[in-house]
Design a protein around this motif. Structure first.
Motif, PDB file in Angstrom:
ATOM      1  N   LYS A  57       0.821  -1.213   0.000  1.00 58.23           N
ATOM      2  CA  LYS A  57       0.000   0.000   0.000  1.00 58.23           C
ATOM      3  C   LYS A  57       0.853   1.261   0.000  1.00 58.23           C
ATOM      4  O   LYS A  57       0.370   2.338  -0.358  1.00 58.23           O
ATOM      5  CB  LYS A  57      -0.919  -0.002   1.226  1.00 58.23           C
ATOM      6  CG  LYS A  57      -2.038  -1.035   1.156  1.00 58.23           C
ATOM      7  CD  LYS A  57      -2.894  -0.997   2.424  1.00 58.23           C
ATOM      8  CE  LYS A  57      -3.996  -2.047   2.364  1.00 58.23           C
ATOM      9  NZ  LYS A  57      -4.815  -2.054   3.609  1.00 58.23           N
ATOM     10  N   ASN A  58       2.123   1.125   0.390  1.00 58.76           N
ATOM     11  CA  ASN A  58       3.017   2.282   0.436  1.00 58.76           C
ATOM     12  C   ASN A  58       3.647   2.601  -0.918  1.00 58.76           C
ATOM     13  O   ASN A  58       4.305   3.636  -1.062  1.00 58.76           O
ATOM     14  CB  ASN A  58       4.140   2.040   1.455  1.00 58.76           C
ATOM     15  CG  ASN A  58       3.639   2.033   2.883  1.00 58.76           C
ATOM     16  OD1 ASN A  58       2.643   2.673   3.204  1.00 58.76           O
ATOM     17  ND2 ASN A  58       4.325   1.309   3.750  1.00 58.76           N
ATOM     18  N   ILE A  59       3.472   1.716  -1.911  1.00 55.79           N
ATOM     19  CA  ILE A  59       4.116   1.915  -3.210  1.00 55.79           C
ATOM     20  C   ILE A  59       3.715   3.241  -3.868  1.00 55.79           C
ATOM     21  O   ILE A  59       4.584   3.974  -4.351  1.00 55.79           O
ATOM     22  CB  ILE A  59       3.827   0.723  -4.147  1.00 55.79           C
ATOM     23  CG1 ILE A  59       4.574  -0.520  -3.633  1.00 55.79           C
ATOM     24  CG2 ILE A  59       4.261   1.034  -5.576  1.00 55.79           C
ATOM     25  CD1 ILE A  59       4.335  -1.768  -4.460  1.00 55.79           C
ATOM     26  N   PRO A  60       2.423   3.609  -3.917  1.00 48.50           N
ATOM     27  CA  PRO A  60       2.071   4.910  -4.522  1.00 48.50           C
ATOM     28  C   PRO A  60       2.760   6.081  -3.833  1.00 48.50           C
ATOM     29  O   PRO A  60       3.223   7.016  -4.502  1.00 48.50           O
ATOM     30  CB  PRO A  60       0.547   4.969  -4.338  1.00 48.50           C
ATOM     31  CG  PRO A  60       0.116   3.553  -4.291  1.00 48.50           C
ATOM     32  CD  PRO A  60       1.210   2.845  -3.556  1.00 48.50           C
ATOM     33  N   ALA A  61       2.846   6.024  -2.505  1.00 46.74           N
ATOM     34  CA  ALA A  61       3.513   7.101  -1.770  1.00 46.74           C
ATOM     35  C   ALA A  61       4.999   7.146  -2.094  1.00 46.74           C
ATOM     36  O   ALA A  61       5.594   8.233  -2.213  1.00 46.74           O
ATOM     37  CB  ALA A  61       3.301   6.918  -0.268  1.00 46.74           C
ATOM     38  N   MET A  62       5.623   5.972  -2.261  1.00 46.90           N
ATOM     39  CA  MET A  62       7.049   5.925  -2.591  1.00 46.90           C
ATOM     40  C   MET A  62       7.304   6.470  -3.997  1.00 46.90           C
ATOM     41  O   MET A  62       8.278   7.187  -4.232  1.00 46.90           O
ATOM     42  CB  MET A  62       7.570   4.495  -2.465  1.00 46.90           C
ATOM     43  CG  MET A  62       7.705   4.011  -1.033  1.00 46.90           C
ATOM     44  SD  MET A  62       8.506   2.384  -0.937  1.00 46.90           S
ATOM     45  CE  MET A  62       7.164   1.321  -1.450  1.00 46.90           C
ATOM     46  N   LEU A  63       6.429   6.127  -4.926  1.00 43.52           N
ATOM     47  CA  LEU A  63       6.569   6.643  -6.293  1.00 43.52           C
ATOM     48  C   LEU A  63       6.420   8.159  -6.315  1.00 43.52           C
ATOM     49  O   LEU A  63       7.166   8.863  -7.015  1.00 43.52           O
ATOM     50  CB  LEU A  63       5.522   5.996  -7.200  1.00 43.52           C
ATOM     51  CG  LEU A  63       5.714   4.506  -7.503  1.00 43.52           C
ATOM     52  CD1 LEU A  63       4.522   3.961  -8.268  1.00 43.52           C
ATOM     53  CD2 LEU A  63       6.995   4.279  -8.301  1.00 43.52           C
ATOM     54  N   LYS A  64       5.470   8.652  -5.537  1.00 46.93           N
ATOM     55  CA  LYS A  64       5.277  10.106  -5.448  1.00 46.93           C
ATOM     56  C   LYS A  64       6.511  10.768  -4.873  1.00 46.93           C
ATOM     57  O   LYS A  64       6.950  11.832  -5.344  1.00 46.93           O
ATOM     58  CB  LYS A  64       4.051  10.413  -4.586  1.00 46.93           C
ATOM     59  CG  LYS A  64       3.766  11.907  -4.444  1.00 46.93           C
ATOM     60  CD  LYS A  64       2.544  12.153  -3.574  1.00 46.93           C
ATOM     61  CE  LYS A  64       2.284  13.647  -3.424  1.00 46.93           C
ATOM     62  NZ  LYS A  64       1.120  13.911  -2.541  1.00 46.93           N
ATOM     63  N   LEU A  65       7.107  10.136  -3.849  1.00 47.30           N
ATOM     64  CA  LEU A  65       8.299  10.689  -3.212  1.00 47.30           C
ATOM     65  C   LEU A  65       9.465  10.767  -4.188  1.00 47.30           C
ATOM     66  O   LEU A  65      10.209  11.754  -4.214  1.00 47.30           O
ATOM     67  CB  LEU A  65       8.681   9.813  -2.010  1.00 47.30           C
ATOM     68  CG  LEU A  65       9.913  10.243  -1.209  1.00 47.30           C
ATOM     69  CD1 LEU A  65       9.660  11.597  -0.555  1.00 47.30           C
ATOM     70  CD2 LEU A  65      10.251   9.203  -0.151  1.00 47.30           C
ATOM     71  N   ILE A  66       9.626   9.730  -5.021  1.00 49.15           N
ATOM     72  CA  ILE A  66      10.725   9.698  -5.987  1.00 49.15           C
ATOM     73  C   ILE A  66      10.670  10.887  -6.934  1.00 49.15           C
ATOM     74  O   ILE A  66      11.696  11.483  -7.271  1.00 49.15           O
ATOM     75  CB  ILE A  66      10.691   8.374  -6.783  1.00 49.15           C
ATOM     76  CG1 ILE A  66      11.107   7.209  -5.878  1.00 49.15           C
ATOM     77  CG2 ILE A  66      11.619   8.436  -7.998  1.00 49.15           C
ATOM     78  CD1 ILE A  66      10.913   5.851  -6.517  1.00 49.15           C
ATOM     79  N   PHE A  67       9.459  11.247  -7.347  1.00 49.72           N
ATOM     80  CA  PHE A  67       9.313  12.294  -8.362  1.00 49.72           C
ATOM     81  C   PHE A  67       8.982  13.673  -7.794  1.00 49.72           C
ATOM     82  O   PHE A  67       8.884  14.635  -8.558  1.00 49.72           O
ATOM     83  CB  PHE A  67       8.230  11.888  -9.369  1.00 49.72           C
ATOM     84  CG  PHE A  67       8.615  10.705 -10.216  1.00 49.72           C
ATOM     85  CD1 PHE A  67       9.507  10.842 -11.264  1.00 49.72           C
ATOM     86  CD2 PHE A  67       8.098   9.450  -9.953  1.00 49.72           C
ATOM     87  CE1 PHE A  67       9.875   9.755 -12.039  1.00 49.72           C
ATOM     88  CE2 PHE A  67       8.447   8.349 -10.733  1.00 49.72           C
ATOM     89  CZ  PHE A  67       9.348   8.507 -11.770  1.00 49.72           C
ATOM     90  N   THR A  68       8.801  13.776  -6.486  1.00 52.41           N
ATOM     91  CA  THR A  68       8.444  15.079  -5.909  1.00 52.41           C
ATOM     92  C   THR A  68       9.369  15.533  -4.788  1.00 52.41           C
ATOM     93  O   THR A  68       9.286  16.683  -4.355  1.00 52.41           O
ATOM     94  CB  THR A  68       6.998  15.064  -5.370  1.00 52.41           C
ATOM     95  OG1 THR A  68       6.883  14.073  -4.330  1.00 52.41           O
ATOM     96  CG2 THR A  68       6.004  14.746  -6.477  1.00 52.41           C
ATOM     97  N   ALA A  69      10.227  14.636  -4.297  1.00 55.67           N
ATOM     98  CA  ALA A  69      11.079  14.985  -3.155  1.00 55.67           C
ATOM     99  C   ALA A  69      12.017  16.145  -3.498  1.00 55.67           C
ATOM    100  O   ALA A  69      12.610  16.187  -4.578  1.00 55.67           O
ATOM    101  CB  ALA A  69      11.890  13.771  -2.714  1.00 55.67           C
TER     102      ALA A  69
END
Length: 262
Positions: A57-69
């Motif tokens: 369930k954390n995968i979408p949040a991790m993908l968002k972090l990769i491209f927005t951090a």
């Protein structure tokens, strides 16, 4: 949004496809639905089987972090604590209460609240370091999902190729199309190795870097809060915290510091 991951993603795929075209190939030759199903479907299934639903369930949040951090601004943090040190030396530790707003970084806010509450310095360190370690371990586990995908994808590609070759060898009646069918079979291997080295493993590496950056930032914050609590001289506090900065960051801080003094 951080545009750099997108740029390098385009560069990596563009280089591979561009080189293929220069060799006389056609982009259409790289499209193989069955290979995609085997590689990506098999990889997703394997990762899902080896991971807990909570991590998935954390995968979408991790993908968002990769491209927005965004890059951590350690210079700003050092300067913030320097100014806070001047304030507390003049008005006492209870003056920190005015800093505890919703806009403040949650980790900084928690540490300063402990100081205001009069918690023993060793306990403050213990509480904050425990949260830091827990956050580090949690992020490390989340990033391991992409490392796992990077390990499964090439294997799925080989499986897809073997399956394709089985189909080819089971029907040798038309030698004229054997070359094309064998080429299509090896597209699965290309998908597996390509996705692992151009997508999954780089994403895992990116998450690892972000985790290390956050760990460094929180380590700086912990030391700063403890120095504030013990009433350290602002100049001594600054010099100690500058140890967390690289040469470029230290130069930037000195420039800001000189501007404020002038």
């Amino acid at each position: 949004m951080n545009i750099y991951p997108i740029i390098f993603l385009i560069v990596s795929f563009g280089s591979m496809i561009g080189a293929f075209i220069l060799e006389g190939g056609s982009p259409a030759m790289l499209a193989a639905e069955t290979a995609a199903i085997i590689v990506f479907g098999g990889t997703i299934g394997s990762v899902g089987l080896g991971s807990s639903p909570k991590k998935l369930k954390n995968i979408p949040a991790m993908l968002k972090l990769i491209f927005t951090a965004k890059e951590k601004d350690l210079v700003e943090i050092v300067n913030y604590f320097k100014q806070l040190s001047f304030k507390t030396r003049k008005n006492g530790l209870l003056s920190i209460e005015g800093e505890l707003t919703d806009e403040l970084d949650p980790f900084i806010k928690k540490g300063l609240q402990l100081v205001v509450d009069g918690v023993d310095p060793q306990m403050v360190r213990s509480i904050l370091e425990f949260e830091l370690e827990s956050t580090y371990d949690r992020h490390k586990e989340n990033g391991a999902i992409f490392e796992s995908a990077g390990g499964f994808a090439p294997t799925m590609g080989v499986i897809g190729t073997v399956m394709g070759l089985v189909q080819v060898l089971s029907n040798l009646a038309d030698p004229a199309v054997l070359g094309e069918k064998i080429a299509v079979a090896f597209i699965a291997t290309l998908y597996g190795v390509g996705s692992a080295n151009l997508i999954f493993l780089p994403m895992a590496s990116r998450l690892k870097d972000l985790n290390n950056e956050e760990t460094k930032e929180k380590g700086l914050i912990i030391e700063a809060i403890l120095l504030i609590q013990e009433g350290a001289n602002p100049n001594i506090l600054t010099e100690k915290l500058k140890g967390f900065l690289d040469k470029k960051q230290a130069k930037k801080f000195n420039e800001i510091d000189n501007e404020e003094k002038s």
